[in-house]
Write a protein that holds these residues in place. Structure first.
Motif, PDB file in Angstrom:
ATOM      1  N   GLY A   8       0.701  -0.663  -0.167  1.00 32.96           N
ATOM      2  CA  GLY A   8       0.344  -0.183  -0.133  1.00 32.96           C
ATOM      3  C   GLY A   8       0.742   1.143  -0.233  1.00 32.96           C
ATOM      4  N   SER A   9       0.053   2.418  -0.193  1.00 33.67           N
ATOM      5  CA  SER A   9       1.215   3.425   0.256  1.00 33.67           C
ATOM      6  C   SER A   9       1.343   3.893   1.299  1.00 33.67           C
ATOM      7  CB  SER A   9       0.111   4.984  -0.554  1.00 33.67           C
ATOM      8  OG  SER A   9      -1.147   4.787  -0.347  1.00 33.67           O
ATOM      9  N   PHE A  10       0.699   3.703   2.570  1.00 35.04           N
ATOM     10  CA  PHE A  10      -0.091   3.808   3.416  1.00 35.04           C
ATOM     11  C   PHE A  10       0.253   5.598   4.010  1.00 35.04           C
ATOM     12  CE2 PHE A  10       1.338  -0.702   3.125  1.00 35.04           C
ATOM     13  CZ  PHE A  10       0.594  -0.926   3.929  1.00 35.04           C
ATOM     14  N   ASP A  11      -0.383   6.810   3.306  1.00 32.84           N
ATOM     15  CA  ASP A  11       0.361   7.792   3.212  1.00 32.84           C
ATOM     16  C   ASP A  11      -1.303   8.842   3.748  1.00 32.84           C
ATOM     17  OD1 ASP A  11       1.818  10.329   2.416  1.00 32.84           O
ATOM     18  OD2 ASP A  11       1.510  10.423   0.507  1.00 32.84           O
ATOM     19  N   PRO A  12      -1.324   8.939   5.345  1.00 29.89           N
ATOM     20  CA  PRO A  12      -0.512   8.486   6.619  1.00 29.89           C
ATOM     21  C   PRO A  12      -0.756   6.581   6.474  1.00 29.89           C
ATOM     22  CG  PRO A  12      -1.903   9.617   6.898  1.00 29.89           C
ATOM     23  CD  PRO A  12      -2.207   9.856   5.544  1.00 29.89           C
ATOM     24  N   ALA A  16      -7.356   1.331  10.061  1.00 29.49           N
ATOM     25  CA  ALA A  16      -8.176   0.203   9.100  1.00 29.49           C
ATOM     26  C   ALA A  16      -6.841  -0.656   9.468  1.00 29.49           C
ATOM     27  CB  ALA A  16      -8.294   0.997   8.391  1.00 29.49           C
ATOM     28  N   HIS A  17      -6.437  -0.088   8.268  1.00 33.22           N
ATOM     29  CA  HIS A  17      -4.718  -0.660   8.564  1.00 33.22           C
ATOM     30  C   HIS A  17      -4.200  -1.399   8.806  1.00 33.22           C
ATOM     31  CE1 HIS A  17      -3.649   2.907   4.692  1.00 33.22           C
ATOM     32  NE2 HIS A  17      -4.175   1.819   3.876  1.00 33.22           N
ATOM     33  N   VAL A  18      -4.134  -1.228  10.320  1.00 36.46           N
ATOM     34  CA  VAL A  18      -3.591  -1.394  12.003  1.00 36.46           C
ATOM     35  C   VAL A  18      -4.369  -2.998  11.313  1.00 36.46           C
ATOM     36  CG1 VAL A  18      -3.319  -1.360  13.946  1.00 36.46           C
ATOM     37  CG2 VAL A  18      -2.714   0.344  12.716  1.00 36.46           C
ATOM     38  N   ASP A  19      -5.903  -2.745  11.629  1.00 35.11           N
ATOM     39  CA  ASP A  19      -6.527  -3.689  11.571  1.00 35.11           C
ATOM     40  C   ASP A  19      -6.494  -5.317  11.314  1.00 35.11           C
ATOM     41  OD1 ASP A  19      -8.922  -4.646  13.437  1.00 35.11           O
ATOM     42  OD2 ASP A  19     -10.369  -4.879  11.156  1.00 35.11           O
ATOM     43  N   ILE A  20      -6.050  -4.378  10.112  1.00 40.65           N
ATOM     44  CA  ILE A  20      -5.905  -5.746   8.449  1.00 40.65           C
ATOM     45  C   ILE A  20      -4.216  -6.021   9.710  1.00 40.65           C
ATOM     46  CG2 ILE A  20      -5.411  -5.831   6.544  1.00 40.65           C
ATOM     47  CD1 ILE A  20      -8.207  -5.365   6.936  1.00 40.65           C
ATOM     48  N   VAL A  21      -3.886  -5.486   9.509  1.00 41.14           N
ATOM     49  CA  VAL A  21      -2.325  -5.611   9.962  1.00 41.14           C
ATOM     50  C   VAL A  21      -2.637  -7.142  11.113  1.00 41.14           C
ATOM     51  CG1 VAL A  21       0.165  -6.066  10.850  1.00 41.14           C
ATOM     52  CG2 VAL A  21      -0.379  -4.549   8.763  1.00 41.14           C
ATOM     53  N   LYS A  22      -3.842  -6.072  11.906  1.00 46.27           N
ATOM     54  CA  LYS A  22      -3.550  -7.309  12.745  1.00 46.27           C
ATOM     55  C   LYS A  22      -3.895  -8.537  12.822  1.00 46.27           C
ATOM     56  CE  LYS A  22      -2.520  -4.198  17.323  1.00 46.27           C
ATOM     57  NZ  LYS A  22      -3.744  -3.548  18.015  1.00 46.27           N
ATOM     58  N   ARG A  23      -5.307  -9.007  11.875  1.00 45.88           N
ATOM     59  CA  ARG A  23      -5.969  -9.707  11.915  1.00 45.88           C
ATOM     60  C   ARG A  23      -5.098 -11.317  10.654  1.00 45.88           C
ATOM     61  NH1 ARG A  23     -10.897  -6.468   9.424  1.00 45.88           N
ATOM     62  NH2 ARG A  23     -12.037  -9.000   9.034  1.00 45.88           N
ATOM     63  N   SER A  24      -4.100  -9.999   9.976  1.00 48.52           N
ATOM     64  CA  SER A  24      -3.665 -10.936   9.637  1.00 48.52           C
ATOM     65  C   SER A  24      -2.479 -11.595   9.717  1.00 48.52           C
ATOM     66  CB  SER A  24      -2.972 -10.084   8.147  1.00 48.52           C
ATOM     67  OG  SER A  24      -4.457  -9.403   7.022  1.00 48.52           O
ATOM     68  N   PHE A  31       5.859 -11.122   8.270  1.00 45.53           N
ATOM     69  CA  PHE A  31       4.879 -10.371   6.869  1.00 45.53           C
ATOM     70  C   PHE A  31       5.638  -9.523   6.769  1.00 45.53           C
ATOM     71  CE2 PHE A  31       1.287  -7.783   7.378  1.00 45.53           C
ATOM     72  CZ  PHE A  31       0.640  -8.435   6.800  1.00 45.53           C
ATOM     73  N   TYR A  32       5.795  -8.677   5.412  1.00 43.35           N
ATOM     74  CA  TYR A  32       5.586  -7.597   4.981  1.00 43.35           C
ATOM     75  C   TYR A  32       4.798  -6.292   4.695  1.00 43.35           C
ATOM     76  CZ  TYR A  32      10.595 -10.376   4.201  1.00 43.35           C
ATOM     77  OH  TYR A  32      11.499 -10.081   3.819  1.00 43.35           O
ATOM     78  N   ILE A  33       4.860  -5.449   5.322  1.00 38.75           N
ATOM     79  CA  ILE A  33       4.891  -4.251   5.148  1.00 38.75           C
ATOM     80  C   ILE A  33       5.052  -3.628   4.321  1.00 38.75           C
ATOM     81  CG2 ILE A  33       3.337  -2.176   5.596  1.00 38.75           C
ATOM     82  CD1 ILE A  33       2.910  -3.072   8.753  1.00 38.75           C
ATOM     83  N   GLY A  34       4.769  -3.245   2.469  1.00 40.87           N
ATOM     84  CA  GLY A  34       5.346  -3.204   1.180  1.00 40.87           C
ATOM     85  C   GLY A  34       5.315  -1.186   1.396  1.00 40.87           C
TER      86      GLY A  34
END
Length: 154
Positions: A8-12, A16-24, A31-34
């Motif tokens: 993702g761009s994560f800008d910022p 919601a992003h944090v929730d997806i990461v925690k659940r995945s 686990f990479y966040i690109g």
């Protein structure tokens, strides 16, 4: 070893992003966040600042690796040996968009599976684009982003 990429761009980065990461993250060994450079989006933060922000947000979990990349996401998956790509789905229109991308990615690299994680209802309206707009007009975004990300936006 099961290796996944959440691109993702994560800008910022948002809650919601944090929730997806925690659940995945528990589904995989690594686990990479690109942090992708998206040529069609006007960025608020430089990529290096987004990487720092994500490292601060996910400092508690050594399984999560933050890395920036440019180019096709499937090529980046190959470079890190990821067989899974995580995508968050907030709305029906997100699903249609992500489905098309997943089908193209599958045509380019059949071995990489796209996994869709549906957003929790409370997060379905949060998007980085909307948060960026609030920031541009000096609005308070603290309810939409993790507290660790706030210093990176000041």
């Amino acid at each position: 070893m099961k290796i996944a990429l959440f691109p993702g761009s994560f800008d910022p980065v948002t809650k919601a992003h944090v929730d997806i990461v925690k659940r995945s993250v528990n589904l995989f060994d690594k686990f990479y966040i690109g942090v992708g450079v998206n040529s069609s989006k006007q960025g608020l933060l430089p990529v290096s600042k987004r990487e720092e922000m994500l490292r601060a947000v996910f400092a508690y979990d050594e399984r999560i690796h933050i890395i920036a990349y440019e180019g096709l996401t499937v090529d980046f998956c190959r470079s890190i040996n990821a067989d899974y790509m995580i995508r968050g789905i907030r709305t029906v229109s997100d699903f249609e968009y992500e489905k098309a991308i997943a089908q193209m990615n599958h045509a380019l690299e059949p071995e990489i599976e796209s996994i869709f994680i549906v957003s929790k209802p409370g997060y379905s309206s949060i998007s980085s684009s909307i948060v960026r707009e609030i920031i541009r007009y000096n609005g308070d975004v603290s309810q939409f982003i993790p507290k660790e990300a706030i210093p990176f936006l000041q």
